[in-house]
Design an enzyme around this catalytic site. Structure first.
Site, PDB file in Angstrom:
ATOM      1  N   SER A  33     138.679  42.694 107.250  1.00 38.57           N
ATOM      2  CA  SER A  33     138.155  42.787 108.554  1.00 38.57           C
ATOM      3  C   SER A  33     137.823  44.330 108.525  1.00 38.57           C
ATOM      4  O   SER A  33     138.659  45.275 108.288  1.00 38.57           O
ATOM      5  CB  SER A  33     138.849  42.520 109.706  1.00 38.57           C
ATOM      6  OG  SER A  33     139.698  41.284 109.443  1.00 38.57           O
ATOM      7  N   HIS A  64     133.395  36.874 110.082  1.00 42.55           N
ATOM      8  CA  HIS A  64     133.614  36.670 108.643  1.00 42.55           C
ATOM      9  C   HIS A  64     132.350  36.298 107.940  1.00 42.55           C
ATOM     10  O   HIS A  64     132.134  35.194 108.195  1.00 42.55           O
ATOM     11  CB  HIS A  64     134.711  35.934 108.257  1.00 42.55           C
ATOM     12  CG  HIS A  64     136.106  36.617 108.170  1.00 42.55           C
ATOM     13  ND1 HIS A  64     136.898  36.930 107.202  1.00 42.55           N
ATOM     14  CD2 HIS A  64     136.953  36.928 109.155  1.00 42.55           C
ATOM     15  CE1 HIS A  64     137.868  37.580 107.386  1.00 42.55           C
ATOM     16  NE2 HIS A  64     138.078  37.745 108.786  1.00 42.55           N
ATOM     17  N   HIS A  86     140.587  31.469 104.571  1.00 45.54           N
ATOM     18  CA  HIS A  86     142.208  31.661 104.774  1.00 45.54           C
ATOM     19  C   HIS A  86     142.505  30.002 104.797  1.00 45.54           C
ATOM     20  O   HIS A  86     141.948  28.935 105.024  1.00 45.54           O
ATOM     21  CB  HIS A  86     142.306  32.067 106.044  1.00 45.54           C
ATOM     22  CG  HIS A  86     141.927  33.575 106.271  1.00 45.54           C
ATOM     23  ND1 HIS A  86     140.381  33.775 106.439  1.00 45.54           N
ATOM     24  CD2 HIS A  86     142.417  34.758 106.099  1.00 45.54           C
ATOM     25  CE1 HIS A  86     140.271  34.946 106.685  1.00 45.54           C
ATOM     26  NE2 HIS A  86     141.352  35.763 106.432  1.00 45.54           N
ATOM     27  N   TYR A  88     144.755  29.080 106.870  1.00 46.23           N
ATOM     28  CA  TYR A  88     144.886  28.496 108.449  1.00 46.23           C
ATOM     29  C   TYR A  88     143.417  27.685 108.749  1.00 46.23           C
ATOM     30  O   TYR A  88     143.541  27.185 109.632  1.00 46.23           O
ATOM     31  CB  TYR A  88     145.169  29.623 109.203  1.00 46.23           C
ATOM     32  CG  TYR A  88     144.093  30.700 109.305  1.00 46.23           C
ATOM     33  CD1 TYR A  88     142.989  30.393 109.936  1.00 46.23           C
ATOM     34  CD2 TYR A  88     144.545  31.980 108.887  1.00 46.23           C
ATOM     35  CE1 TYR A  88     141.959  31.502 110.225  1.00 46.23           C
ATOM     36  CE2 TYR A  88     143.473  33.089 108.895  1.00 46.23           C
ATOM     37  CZ  TYR A  88     142.508  32.796 109.579  1.00 46.23           C
ATOM     38  OH  TYR A  88     141.674  33.898 109.739  1.00 46.23           O
ATOM     39  N   GLU A  89     142.211  27.743 107.873  1.00 48.29           N
ATOM     40  CA  GLU A  89     141.591  27.269 108.108  1.00 48.29           C
ATOM     41  C   GLU A  89     141.310  25.816 107.850  1.00 48.29           C
ATOM     42  O   GLU A  89     140.332  24.797 108.314  1.00 48.29           O
ATOM     43  CB  GLU A  89     140.034  28.063 107.822  1.00 48.29           C
ATOM     44  CG  GLU A  89     139.648  29.342 108.152  1.00 48.29           C
ATOM     45  CD  GLU A  89     138.646  30.177 107.362  1.00 48.29           C
ATOM     46  OE1 GLU A  89     137.524  29.611 107.617  1.00 48.29           O
ATOM     47  OE2 GLU A  89     138.953  30.952 106.585  1.00 48.29           O
ATOM     48  N   ALA A 116     143.492  43.272 106.835  1.00 50.97           N
ATOM     49  CA  ALA A 116     144.036  43.991 108.126  1.00 50.97           C
ATOM     50  C   ALA A 116     145.523  43.280 108.224  1.00 50.97           C
ATOM     51  O   ALA A 116     145.654  42.038 107.760  1.00 50.97           O
ATOM     52  CB  ALA A 116     143.191  43.652 109.479  1.00 50.97           C
ATOM     53  N   MET A 214     147.623  37.484 107.047  1.00 55.00           N
ATOM     54  CA  MET A 214     147.408  36.064 106.516  1.00 55.00           C
ATOM     55  C   MET A 214     146.538  35.761 105.709  1.00 55.00           C
ATOM     56  O   MET A 214     145.689  34.651 105.186  1.00 55.00           O
ATOM     57  CB  MET A 214     146.265  35.345 107.808  1.00 55.00           C
ATOM     58  CG  MET A 214     147.457  35.630 108.998  1.00 55.00           C
ATOM     59  SD  MET A 214     146.536  34.843 110.600  1.00 55.00           S
ATOM     60  CE  MET A 214     147.585  35.715 111.956  1.00 55.00           C
ATOM     61  N   SER A 215     146.361  36.875 104.480  1.00 52.14           N
ATOM     62  CA  SER A 215     145.621  36.554 103.228  1.00 52.14           C
ATOM     63  C   SER A 215     146.341  37.448 102.076  1.00 52.14           C
ATOM     64  O   SER A 215     147.535  37.614 102.095  1.00 52.14           O
ATOM     65  CB  SER A 215     144.461  37.256 103.711  1.00 52.14           C
ATOM     66  OG  SER A 215     144.367  38.560 103.706  1.00 52.14           O
ATOM     67  N   ASN A 238     147.603  47.123 113.884  1.00 55.15           N
ATOM     68  CA  ASN A 238     148.559  47.160 115.258  1.00 55.15           C
ATOM     69  C   ASN A 238     149.874  46.996 114.924  1.00 55.15           C
ATOM     70  O   ASN A 238     150.229  46.542 113.793  1.00 55.15           O
ATOM     71  CB  ASN A 238     148.037  45.601 116.013  1.00 55.15           C
ATOM     72  CG  ASN A 238     148.376  44.251 115.174  1.00 55.15           C
ATOM     73  OD1 ASN A 238     147.583  44.000 114.113  1.00 55.15           O
ATOM     74  ND2 ASN A 238     149.421  43.540 115.356  1.00 55.15           N
ATOM     75  N   HIS A 250     143.105  38.759 118.392  1.00 50.54           N
ATOM     76  CA  HIS A 250     142.008  38.808 117.226  1.00 50.54           C
ATOM     77  C   HIS A 250     141.122  40.084 117.591  1.00 50.54           C
ATOM     78  O   HIS A 250     140.904  40.973 116.561  1.00 50.54           O
ATOM     79  CB  HIS A 250     141.393  37.631 117.085  1.00 50.54           C
ATOM     80  CG  HIS A 250     140.449  37.742 115.598  1.00 50.54           C
ATOM     81  ND1 HIS A 250     140.983  37.967 114.535  1.00 50.54           N
ATOM     82  CD2 HIS A 250     139.063  37.673 115.721  1.00 50.54           C
ATOM     83  CE1 HIS A 250     139.829  38.270 113.572  1.00 50.54           C
ATOM     84  NE2 HIS A 250     138.636  37.784 114.413  1.00 50.54           N
TER      85      HIS A 250
HETATM   86  N1  HPA Z   1     150.113  39.494 112.199  1.00 55.63           N
HETATM   87  C1  HPA Z   1     149.268  38.977 111.235  1.00 55.63           C
HETATM   88  N2  HPA Z   1     148.332  39.087 110.832  1.00 55.63           N
HETATM   89  C2  HPA Z   1     147.666  40.316 111.226  1.00 55.63           C
HETATM   90  C3  HPA Z   1     148.232  41.109 112.178  1.00 55.63           C
HETATM   91  C4  HPA Z   1     149.619  40.751 112.837  1.00 55.63           C
HETATM   92  O1  HPA Z   1     150.020  41.209 113.800  1.00 55.63           O
HETATM   93  N3  HPA Z   1     147.158  42.067 112.520  1.00 55.63           N
HETATM   94  C5  HPA Z   1     146.327  41.707 111.630  1.00 55.63           C
HETATM   95  N4  HPA Z   1     146.344  40.837 110.861  1.00 55.63           N
END
Ligand code: HPA
Length: 280
Positions: A33, A64, A86, A88-89, A116, A214-215, A238, A250
């Site tokens: 991202s 995406h 991903h 999770y999809e 990210a 998550m990747s 973040n 997100h």
């Molecule tokens: N947690 C999981 N995945 C993420 C986060 C997070 O805080 N920020 C960006 N991807």
């Protein structure tokens, strides 16, 4: 379950090679991202939509895109994933790493991963950039589970240096020359799609993690299995849940990724030709 998987890999490789006009990449890049500006400055010679590759997993996440870009970055022939899939999809873990494996089969020798991630260390600045020095991929399915694909690599591949030390040094040297602040850290991959609880964030930090996402780690494992050189950079978009004093969204992740996009792109663009000069 794995019946025909290797054949599918080869079919996707052949079709992508065909649709790219036989383009020969030396380096593979996965854009997370916020890295859209990079694709815009790439000297693109061909774009191949994932949906045109039979059996290829196609992402459902908003924001995406789903295609390979073939072209040059700083004169280096690159295949670039604009959009990844991903776990999770709902994809099978073997399909999650299929796009990475196809890039290796297309001839790329080096994989550059980006993503990210959320910061696990309260001291970590956000947004900021972090070189991945190692990862934690427990509590996530290993993509090498199932019959081993001997054509790709060994049953029990070594993971003692997943993220190549020379490539990491190149990233730091490049960042220094561009005056871009860059830290080192350990990436933890969870499945998502829910963000972590504050207690999970504290636990992951105590386990030794610096950032969570998550990747990426599963892609690094699949690439190392094939013998590719791997490096990765996280955009810490973040602070992790509980460190952040507000609910995570997100949108916040995408916005912070976009804020860092130019800087992140400048780093990747300059590092790639330097990496290409390092003998394999
Ligand atoms: N947690 C999981 N995945 C993420 C986060 C997070 O805080 N920020 C960006 N991807």
């Amino acid at each position: 379950m794995m019946e025909g998987y290797y054949e599918k890999l080869l079919r996707c490789r052949d079709k992508a090679a065909d649709l790219s006009g036989g383009f020969q990449p030396r380096l593979a890049l996965i854009l997370g991202s916020g890295l859209a500006p990079l694709a815009e400055t790439m000297d693109v010679r061909a774009a191949v939509d994932y949906k045109d590759l039979p059996g290829f997993p196609v992402s459902t996440v908003p924001g995406h895109q789903g295609r390979y870009l073939f072209g040059y970055i700083g004169g280096v022939p690159v295949v670039c994933m604009q959009g990844r899939v991903h776990y999770y999809e709902g994809f099978d873990i073997h399909d999650v790493v299929l796009p990475t494996r196809v890039m290796g089969l297309l001839g790329a020798k080096t994989l550059f991963l980006t993503n990210a991630a959320g910061g696990l260390d309260p001291e970590m600045e956000t947004p900021s950039l972090m070189v991945i020095t190692d990862h934690i991929m427990i509590n996530y399915p290993n993509p090498l589970i199932g019959p081993n694909l001997d054509e790709l690599g060994p049953r029990f591949p070594d993971m003692s240096a997943v993220y190549d030390p020379t490539l990491r040094q190149t990233l730091h040297d490049t960042a220094d020359s561009l005056s871009i602040p860059l830290t080192d850290g350990i990436y933890v991959q969870l499945t998502g799609p829910s963000f972590e609880t504050p207690t999970e964030v504290r636990l992951l930090g105590r386990m030794g993690g610096s950032a969570v996402g998550m990747s990426t780690a599963c892609e690094a494992v699949a690439a190392r299995h094939m013998g590719l050189r791997v490096c990765g950079v996280s955009c810490i978009t973040n602070k992790g849940a509980g460190i952040a004093q507000h609910a995570l969204t997100h949108e916040e992740v995408v916005e912070a990724g976009n804020l860092m996009g130019e800087r992140f792109s400048a780093l990747v663009r300059a590092a790639i030709p330097a990496m290409d000069k390092i003998p394999l």
